[in-house]
Scaffold this motif. Sequence first.
Motif, PDB file in Angstrom:
ATOM      1  N   TYR A 229       0.838  -1.204   0.000  1.00 34.07           N
ATOM      2  CA  TYR A 229       0.000   0.000   0.000  1.00 34.07           C
ATOM      3  C   TYR A 229       0.870   1.250   0.000  1.00 34.07           C
ATOM      4  CZ  TYR A 229      -2.778   3.899   1.694  1.00 34.07           C
ATOM      5  OH  TYR A 229      -3.346   5.133   1.826  1.00 34.07           O
ATOM      6  N   GLY A 230       0.469   2.226  -0.823  1.00 31.60           N
ATOM      7  CA  GLY A 230       0.965   3.589  -0.704  1.00 31.60           C
ATOM      8  C   GLY A 230       2.405   3.800  -1.093  1.00 31.60           C
ATOM      9  N   HIS A 239      -1.556   6.094  -3.071  1.00 32.85           N
ATOM     10  CA  HIS A 239      -2.494   5.491  -2.130  1.00 32.85           C
ATOM     11  C   HIS A 239      -3.193   4.279  -2.750  1.00 32.85           C
ATOM     12  CE1 HIS A 239      -1.935   8.817   0.664  1.00 32.85           C
ATOM     13  NE2 HIS A 239      -2.001   9.623  -0.389  1.00 32.85           N
ATOM     14  N   PRO A 262      -9.438   5.353  -3.279  1.00 32.42           N
ATOM     15  CA  PRO A 262      -8.391   5.396  -2.255  1.00 32.42           C
ATOM     16  C   PRO A 262      -8.902   6.043  -0.978  1.00 32.42           C
ATOM     17  CG  PRO A 262      -8.010   7.095  -3.905  1.00 32.42           C
ATOM     18  CD  PRO A 262      -9.144   6.263  -4.410  1.00 32.42           C
ATOM     19  N   PRO A 266      -3.999  11.766  -3.186  1.00 36.29           N
ATOM     20  CA  PRO A 266      -2.544  11.921  -3.252  1.00 36.29           C
ATOM     21  C   PRO A 266      -2.137  13.389  -3.240  1.00 36.29           C
ATOM     22  CG  PRO A 266      -3.425  11.322  -5.406  1.00 36.29           C
ATOM     23  CD  PRO A 266      -4.566  11.233  -4.441  1.00 36.29           C
TER      24      PRO A 266
END
Length: 416
Positions: A229-230, A239, A262, A266
């Motif tokens: 993740y991310g 994300h 998400p 972002p």
Amino acid sequence: MGRAHAKKQRLCHSVSQTFQQPQWTKIDLHSNESELEKPEQIFGHQIVASANVLWCIGGYRPVEQVKISLIALDLHSLQWDDLTPGEDSVAPTWRWGHSACVLEKHALKRPTDFRVMLCGGFSKNCNFNEVWHFCPSSGTFAEPPIALQQLPIRGAYHSLVHDAFSDEVYLFGGQRCVGGPYIYSNSVFVAQLHRHRCGWKELLTSGQKPQARGQHCAVITESGTMVVYGGAHASSTLHDVWALDVRKTPAVWAEVRPFNGPPCAPRSFPPRNFQVISSRPFMAAHGSSIVIAGEAAGHLTLWVLHSGRWYQVPAAGAPAWTGNFAAILCGECSKASQNKGNKLLVFGGESCGTGRGHNSLCSGGLWSLDFILQPSAILQGTLRRALQGSRRAALPEEAFEAIVAFAMGHYLDVMV
């Protein structure tokens, strides 16, 4: 799907009415020696719990030393000791941004018999590719077998997970500085710990790969899926969620696309030399769900990914966001299992403008969030009347608290 989501929303509302909202608590730590600096402004570190001691391994601190930073936090006395190794010790040099994972085994001789693997990291002058072991029971470092001592790539802020079933470790992504700009990776490397002479190998994968990135987080599930993740690259935070089935040959990448998108938007920024936008979140697996601790509106925020949808975890008193903190989800600290339990501990982080002041992670305190369910005032009254029954004498408070503690479960279980 709309009906299912509406039902879940009603359930979350019911949970919020029935149980108290989890509450963040700041735990102020004390120094055993007055001359030791308070552990403020530490970031890019890793933490691990063992025998009621929280070890903080590595990280950037204002006063640089020759060897890697090592702080031991006693969770009973709330005192900490700076145990940074001496110049002649067998230990890594000063660094931050290294990745780490606990190397657990199916059968441990003692609860504290486990090691932590550390990979890579930065200093002001070097991108590292070294691999080290740390033993929490002794507080010492050691080199792994020769074939495992160097990664095929240099850099920091990659992710590292251990598959206890196959006894393999997987390193994904990361970034290295090349004269100012950063080069990002989306490769996966694997090492078989039971066949360590084979060393590190790049893992053959199929399917579309994730964007190259650093500062992401990853876990591996019991079914052998590494979830990522991310993170961030040179001009934006990320994300997204990706899954890699490492038990297939070749391993298969697939993007996980939650129905509600998400968990947060972002952030974009112009690329700059030597710029690392602190954005590394925390991830842990909880049953069939994934728990994330990241940023939202300038505060540390929790989400749960369950059945293809993100759910925000309500929690009062959240600290101000600071990037590249370290966290662990634990129960009994004497047990070797890491990132499994009912309490989230968070320590340190880099001030990023939004994370300043007393309520910031970088202010030197340890933050705790307890996931054990606590009944609301209405539910407490109902339980008291039910437990009292027809008896005239009041139920002792300690007995009532013991019964409630035994009966209550995990907040995340009722939420999802």
